[in-house]
Write a protein that holds these residues in place. Sequence first.
Motif, PDB file in Angstrom:
ATOM      1  N   SER A  17      21.047  85.589  19.451  1.00  0.00           N
ATOM      2  CA  SER A  17      19.787  85.176  18.287  1.00  0.00           C
ATOM      3  C   SER A  17      19.169  85.860  18.763  1.00  0.00           C
ATOM      4  O   SER A  17      18.785  86.654  19.968  1.00  0.00           O
ATOM      5  CB  SER A  17      19.409  83.419  18.731  1.00  0.00           C
ATOM      6  N   SER A  50      13.611  86.819  16.440  1.00  0.00           N
ATOM      7  CA  SER A  50      13.457  87.232  14.332  1.00  0.00           C
ATOM      8  C   SER A  50      13.909  88.543  13.792  1.00  0.00           C
ATOM      9  O   SER A  50      14.784  89.596  14.342  1.00  0.00           O
ATOM     10  CB  SER A  50      11.733  87.727  14.074  1.00  0.00           C
ATOM     11  N   THR A  51      14.772  87.877  12.720  1.00  0.00           N
ATOM     12  CA  THR A  51      15.110  89.594  12.127  1.00  0.00           C
ATOM     13  C   THR A  51      14.481  89.883  10.616  1.00  0.00           C
ATOM     14  O   THR A  51      14.210  89.186  10.354  1.00  0.00           O
ATOM     15  CB  THR A  51      16.284  87.639  11.958  1.00  0.00           C
ATOM     16  N   ILE A  66      16.184  85.095   8.888  1.00  0.00           N
ATOM     17  CA  ILE A  66      17.259  84.921   9.633  1.00  0.00           C
ATOM     18  C   ILE A  66      18.875  84.643   8.826  1.00  0.00           C
ATOM     19  O   ILE A  66      19.741  85.227   9.075  1.00  0.00           O
ATOM     20  CB  ILE A  66      17.394  83.404  10.993  1.00  0.00           C
ATOM     21  N   ASP A 121      21.535  91.149  11.489  1.00  0.00           N
ATOM     22  CA  ASP A 121      21.452  90.459  11.647  1.00  0.00           C
ATOM     23  C   ASP A 121      21.508  90.391  13.479  1.00  0.00           C
ATOM     24  O   ASP A 121      22.297  91.529  14.165  1.00  0.00           O
ATOM     25  CB  ASP A 121      22.665  89.579  11.589  1.00  0.00           C
ATOM     26  N   TRP A 125      20.443  95.322  14.839  1.00  0.00           N
ATOM     27  CA  TRP A 125      19.869  94.228  14.486  1.00  0.00           C
ATOM     28  C   TRP A 125      17.993  94.086  14.248  1.00  0.00           C
ATOM     29  O   TRP A 125      18.191  96.290  15.020  1.00  0.00           O
ATOM     30  CB  TRP A 125      19.411  93.419  15.985  1.00  0.00           C
TER      31      TRP A 125
END
Length: 521
Positions: free
Chosen positions: A362, A365-366, A370, A376, A389
């Motif tokens: 995880s 932030s993305t 999300i 991702d 990412w």
Amino acid sequence: MKKNKNNCTKPISQNLILTLLALYFIPISNSPLKKPPPLPILPLPSSPQLEWQLSSMALFLHFGPNTFTDSEWGTGRADPRVFNPTRLNASQWVHAAKSAGFNRVILTAKHHDGFCLWPSEYTDYSVKSSEWKNGTGDVVAELALAAKEAGVDLGLYLSPWDRHEPSYGKTLEYNEFYMAQMAELLTRYGEIKEVWLDGAKGEGEKDMEYFFDSWFSLIHQLQPRAVIFSDVGPDTRWIGDEAGVAGSTCWSLFNRSDAKIGGTDPRYSQGGDPHGHDWVPAECDVSIRRGWFWHASEAPKSAVELLDLYYKSVGRNCLLLLNVPPNSSGLISAEDIQVLQEFSDLRKSIFSYNLAENALVSASSTRGGISSSQFDPHNVMKEGIYTYWAPEENQSDWTLLINLQEPVSFNVLQVQEPIHMGQRIIKFHLDILNEEGTWKKVINGTTVGYQRLLQFPTVKSQRLRFVINKSRAEPLISHLGIYMDKFSIVSSMSDSTSQTALNGSHILQKSMFNHSEIAAI
């Protein structure tokens, strides 16, 4: 009474009604549009530079009369008949390289003594005056054929310093001579992927001005896919030593205008320049033996020593150029081949399996939210640099959380950036969650680039936290890996043997950022 034709209403066709009804009931897509990738940050690598960087390692082949005279720098006066490698087998050289994980070989087609390993039409000081194959042989041709058949890239070294050629020291004449020889090499032997030259010259030798810009233009004209190596590029640069060791901070960014072939500060070469305007990644050259040419009295380094050099070159955003010189019979010595194979086995044992491969990942932030699979955080578990990412814009926290799903022991961290988007990361660190439930720092790191490998004493944890502290732009991570190296001995928990001075006004340190800053960096 007649009906007025102008007032007559034409019936609507049945087909038109069906079409309108169909359009009315077509559902409008509610799926969000894709978020475009972030802007690349200059400078960027060219396509040949990317191909070069992804190859990671190349094998250097120093070979010539020095092999037979027990010399390193030949005088240019050795009898060409001493060159007689009766068992020469270029396929053996290439197989030794490929089986050990090297997919590029670079041959000293002409070293400082001026002897040519091909039958040049511009000098008699070459294989055509040797005893080998009664003067009909061509080492470059045999290696080019063997490399092509094996699918291995070929590079050639043509020494600017020539201790035999009478025109050396006469600027115009020698530059014409050198370019003519370069043209022979680049038009006779198929595709050449790297051209290697340097500024080496002994003290007290003749003054000589080299027309480097003309040479580089000729090379790119005749072999547009080739990268050119020299002290300062234009495509790849010397790391600044012959020990195969890069600075622990190593930028592919460089200012060619601040450097000179034969006169560049080694510290600048080792670290690169975070404010550089040119993309000139570094190449780390080192020999498997003490000398560059084969000498019967010398023995090769051990596989563990080569592994250490791998961490300090490939693991610091560079290419490892390992010299493995053929012996006087024309073969790579059996003890050298054994070490190469052991080196390959060590790397496979360590890096064949990413211990985080099945981890849950995880991020703070993305980019795109999300739901965006394009950026991702789990992309960092994939191989290669073209998936990555990306965090959301204007964030103050750049963190990846990794849940290994069970406690795992490891002592190597691998990090990669998508360098086709520019080199970004300046500083990062890795934490683990200990048994008390608190985060403990494992290792600090500086630059990443194509690949960073960090070693540290073995730790064990289920949860990891990878934090980027400083970056030239929003950081992008293409790959993260953790591994167990059972062969190296590591005592340090930091990686700060060399630091490059940074101007804070050009750095993002967990601060707000907008794209207008890209052009100003």
